[in-house]
Scaffold this motif. Sequence first.
Motif, PDB file in Angstrom:
ATOM      1  N   GLU A   1      71.888  23.853 -20.766  1.00 37.07           N
ATOM      2  CA  GLU A   1      72.303  24.443 -19.491  1.00 37.07           C
ATOM      3  C   GLU A   1      73.239  23.498 -18.738  1.00 37.07           C
ATOM      4  O   GLU A   1      74.225  23.937 -18.147  1.00 37.07           O
ATOM      5  N   LYS A   2      72.938  22.209 -18.777  1.00 33.46           N
ATOM      6  CA  LYS A   2      73.774  21.208 -18.107  1.00 33.46           C
ATOM      7  C   LYS A   2      75.159  21.143 -18.764  1.00 33.46           C
ATOM      8  O   LYS A   2      76.184  21.102 -18.085  1.00 33.46           O
ATOM      9  N   ARG A   3      75.190  21.161 -20.101  1.00 29.03           N
ATOM     10  CA  ARG A   3      76.477  21.121 -20.811  1.00 29.03           C
ATOM     11  C   ARG A   3      77.306  22.370 -20.532  1.00 29.03           C
ATOM     12  O   ARG A   3      78.532  22.297 -20.384  1.00 29.03           O
ATOM     13  N   LEU A   4      76.637  23.527 -20.459  1.00 31.71           N
ATOM     14  CA  LEU A   4      77.344  24.771 -20.155  1.00 31.71           C
ATOM     15  C   LEU A   4      77.902  24.725 -18.735  1.00 31.71           C
ATOM     16  O   LEU A   4      79.041  25.164 -18.504  1.00 31.71           O
ATOM     17  N   GLN A   5      77.141  24.177 -17.815  1.00 33.89           N
ATOM     18  CA  GLN A   5      77.618  24.044 -16.440  1.00 33.89           C
ATOM     19  C   GLN A   5      78.845  23.135 -16.376  1.00 33.89           C
ATOM     20  O   GLN A   5      79.834  23.453 -15.705  1.00 33.89           O
ATOM     21  N   GLN A   6      78.800  22.011 -17.110  1.00 37.78           N
ATOM     22  CA  GLN A   6      79.953  21.102 -17.147  1.00 37.78           C
ATOM     23  C   GLN A   6      81.164  21.792 -17.756  1.00 37.78           C
ATOM     24  O   GLN A   6      82.293  21.616 -17.291  1.00 37.78           O
ATOM     25  N   LEU A   7      80.943  22.573 -18.804  1.00 36.15           N
ATOM     26  CA  LEU A   7      82.036  23.309 -19.435  1.00 36.15           C
ATOM     27  C   LEU A   7      82.633  24.314 -18.455  1.00 36.15           C
ATOM     28  O   LEU A   7      83.864  24.436 -18.357  1.00 36.15           O
ATOM     29  N   ASN A   8      81.781  25.028 -17.737  1.00 35.03           N
ATOM     30  CA  ASN A   8      82.275  26.005 -16.766  1.00 35.03           C
ATOM     31  C   ASN A   8      83.097  25.324 -15.669  1.00 35.03           C
ATOM     32  O   ASN A   8      84.090  25.885 -15.195  1.00 35.03           O
ATOM     33  N   GLU A   9      82.703  24.124 -15.273  1.00 26.64           N
ATOM     34  CA  GLU A   9      83.487  23.366 -14.297  1.00 26.64           C
ATOM     35  C   GLU A   9      84.844  22.980 -14.870  1.00 26.64           C
ATOM     36  O   GLU A   9      85.867  23.067 -14.193  1.00 26.64           O
ATOM     37  N   THR A  10      84.849  22.559 -16.142  1.00 19.61           N
ATOM     38  CA  THR A  10      86.116  22.215 -16.816  1.00 19.61           C
ATOM     39  C   THR A  10      87.020  23.437 -16.889  1.00 19.61           C
ATOM     40  O   THR A  10      88.227  23.349 -16.633  1.00 19.61           O
ATOM     41  N   ILE A  11      86.437  24.574 -17.221  1.00 17.99           N
ATOM     42  CA  ILE A  11      87.216  25.820 -17.301  1.00 17.99           C
ATOM     43  C   ILE A  11      87.790  26.168 -15.929  1.00 17.99           C
ATOM     44  O   ILE A  11      88.959  26.544 -15.804  1.00 17.99           O
ATOM     45  N   ALA A  12      86.977  26.036 -14.902  1.00 19.18           N
ATOM     46  CA  ALA A  12      87.443  26.338 -13.543  1.00 19.18           C
ATOM     47  C   ALA A  12      88.574  25.400 -13.134  1.00 19.18           C
ATOM     48  O   ALA A  12      89.540  25.825 -12.478  1.00 19.18           O
ATOM     49  N   ASN A  13      88.470  24.132 -13.533  1.00 23.42           N
ATOM     50  CA  ASN A  13      89.517  23.151 -13.189  1.00 23.42           C
ATOM     51  C   ASN A  13      90.838  23.436 -13.894  1.00 23.42           C
ATOM     52  O   ASN A  13      91.905  23.098 -13.386  1.00 23.42           O
ATOM     53  N   THR A  14      90.777  24.050 -15.074  1.00 22.46           N
ATOM     54  CA  THR A  14      92.014  24.368 -15.804  1.00 22.46           C
ATOM     55  C   THR A  14      92.667  25.640 -15.286  1.00 22.46           C
ATOM     56  O   THR A  14      93.829  25.892 -15.581  1.00 22.46           O
ATOM     57  N   GLY A  15      91.898  26.451 -14.543  1.00 19.97           N
ATOM     58  CA  GLY A  15      92.447  27.694 -14.009  1.00 19.97           C
ATOM     59  C   GLY A  15      92.488  28.823 -15.021  1.00 19.97           C
ATOM     60  O   GLY A  15      93.078  29.869 -14.767  1.00 19.97           O
ATOM     61  N   LEU A  16      91.855  28.625 -16.157  1.00 17.82           N
ATOM     62  CA  LEU A  16      91.826  29.660 -17.189  1.00 17.82           C
ATOM     63  C   LEU A  16      90.653  30.605 -16.974  1.00 17.82           C
ATOM     64  O   LEU A  16      89.667  30.251 -16.324  1.00 17.82           O
ATOM     65  N   THR A  17      90.760  31.795 -17.535  1.00 17.45           N
ATOM     66  CA  THR A  17      89.646  32.737 -17.535  1.00 17.45           C
ATOM     67  C   THR A  17      89.105  32.775 -18.963  1.00 17.45           C
ATOM     68  O   THR A  17      89.734  33.344 -19.856  1.00 17.45           O
ATOM     69  N   ILE A  18      87.959  32.140 -19.155  1.00 21.23           N
ATOM     70  CA  ILE A  18      87.375  31.985 -20.491  1.00 21.23           C
ATOM     71  C   ILE A  18      85.980  32.598 -20.490  1.00 21.23           C
ATOM     72  O   ILE A  18      85.227  32.439 -19.532  1.00 21.23           O
ATOM     73  N   SER A  19      85.656  33.269 -21.599  1.00 22.44           N
ATOM     74  CA  SER A  19      84.290  33.775 -21.767  1.00 22.44           C
ATOM     75  C   SER A  19      83.935  33.761 -23.249  1.00 22.44           C
ATOM     76  O   SER A  19      84.815  33.694 -24.115  1.00 22.44           O
ATOM     77  N   ALA A  20      82.654  33.834 -23.522  1.00 21.06           N
ATOM     78  CA  ALA A  20      82.173  33.832 -24.903  1.00 21.06           C
ATOM     79  C   ALA A  20      82.632  35.086 -25.650  1.00 21.06           C
ATOM     80  O   ALA A  20      82.721  35.075 -26.878  1.00 21.06           O
ATOM     81  N   GLU A  21      82.943  36.153 -24.934  1.00 20.82           N
ATOM     82  CA  GLU A  21      83.379  37.398 -25.570  1.00 20.82           C
ATOM     83  C   GLU A  21      84.730  37.245 -26.265  1.00 20.82           C
ATOM     84  O   GLU A  21      85.079  38.031 -27.142  1.00 20.82           O
TER      85      GLU A  21
END
Length: 185
Positions: A155-175
């Motif tokens: 859960e912590k790693r996923l949260q860090q990844l989501n922060e990285t994604i937000a910082n890049t400005g990309l829209t990323i999802s597992a789908e």
Amino acid sequence: MQLIDIDKARYRKHLNIVIVGFISSLLVMSLLFGTLLISLFSNVGEVTALVQATIDSVAVEPETNFSYNLIGVILALVVNGVFLYKVKNSDFFTEIYYVWRVKQLQNLVYRKFKKIKLAGKNGEETALIILSFYYQSQLQVYQLDDNTITLSTIEKRLQQLNETIANTGLTISAEQFEKKLIACY
């Protein structure tokens, strides 16, 4: 591959049935095949007087039926494998087969995890998609398998990844994940 919601109670019930059935059938068929092969091909019990005299005079290890029993186990594994392959797409195996496929994909990602993680830190979109799928699928599988020890770490790693994604400005999802994306690394 898309992540889908799985009924945990149904998954665990069916998985337990499959495990008990597999072990039971492996045991019974191994004994059956081993006994059948020994009765058809073994001559361990047929020792003539001449052979017995030779065995007595020379330190010769007696013949065993180990090879027939081993072949019996291998045949039982093959029969069970064929059976599972034939029924993998049935309604009963839906959840079990789905989790098996997810675990296979996780293994493929794990083999290239260092490269993917490094690319993800650099903001590569493909790596971020793979990592998003990887962590979300790990959460799902760990919850289904009651692996709560490492759940908080994921859960912590996923949260860090989501922060990285937000910082890049990309829209990323597992789908967005497709198996062919792994080949990029």
